[in-house]
Design an enzyme around this catalytic site. Structure first.
Site, short mmCIF file in Angstrom:
data_model
loop_
_atom_site.label_atom_id
_atom_site.label_comp_id
_atom_site.label_asym_id
_atom_site.label_seq_id
_atom_site.Cartn_x
_atom_site.Cartn_y
_atom_site.Cartn_z
N HIS A 93 0.76 -1.24 -0.03
CA HIS A 93 0.14 -0.06 0.06
C HIS A 93 0.74 1.15 0.00
CE1 HIS A 93 -3.81 -1.88 0.65
NE2 HIS A 93 -3.29 -2.76 1.46
N THR A 140 14.61 -3.55 0.74
CA THR A 140 13.92 -2.44 0.01
C THR A 140 14.56 -1.91 -1.11
OG1 THR A 140 15.01 -0.89 1.43
CG2 THR A 140 13.24 -1.70 2.34
N LYS A 141 16.03 -2.27 -1.40
CA LYS A 141 16.46 -1.90 -2.69
C LYS A 141 17.19 -3.00 -3.15
CE LYS A 141 17.15 2.67 -0.59
NZ LYS A 141 18.03 3.62 0.19
#
Length: 176
Positions: A93, A140-141
């Protein structure tokens, strides 16, 4: 038609993962469009979203209770070890969106990567060839080839040998 998708979701996540035959589980996932390479194994207890968007390469292993999210595309290379309870999320989200809308991106895990127990890979991430994601890490990367990452958020903690030539699932390991 929404109820049909609900029934399929329910079947895929509460019945199919616990059928005591890998052959039957793999066959049903194939009927739903999941592409699975030679001798790739998905162990029991998995949770799957949109099997049609998932590709798993030759000799790769997906551990017990792993979440496989194919909604935006999930590509797993060959000889990849995904340990137990790993979560691979291609959607999330947008917490700043007025309507809390969903957004996401494809996850790609290249050959010889190892995603250790309870790691979480978030949308749009590429895990490079031979990379290692430590237990409990939140990625996250993108992770560069042959890099070891760990922590929340995941950061580089080491490098892995580039001399990798194993085939998962070809021989049994005996731990004493």
């Amino acid at each position: 038609m929404v109820w049909i998708r609900s029934i399929i979701f329910w079947f895929n996540n509460f019945i199919l993962p616990y059928i005591p035959s890998q052959t039957i589980r793999h066959f049903i996932l194939k009927l739903q469009g999941l592409k699975r390479g030679k001798r790739a194994i998905i162990y029991s207890g998995f949770e799957v979203r949109r099997p049609k968007g998932i590709t798993i390469g030759d000799y790769s292993l997906v551990g017990h209770k792993t979440v496989l999210d194919g909604r935006k595309g999930l590509i797993i290379g060959s000889n990849v070890n995904i340990s137990e309870e790993v979560m691979l999320w291609t959607m999330q989200h947008n917490y700043n969106d007025e309507f809390f809308a969903g957004e996401g991106g494809q996850i790609v895990i290249e050959d010889y990567a190892w995603i250790s127990v309870r790691a979480i890979i978030l949308p749009g991430v590429r895990i490079g060839k031979g990379a290692v994601v430590a237990a409990g890490a939140v990625v996250t990367k993108d992770v560069e080839e042959y890099t070891i990452v760990g922590g929340i958020p995941a950061k580089k903690i080491g490098e892995r040998s580039k001399e990798l030539n194993y085939t998962l699932g070809k021989r049994r390991l005996h731990i004493v």
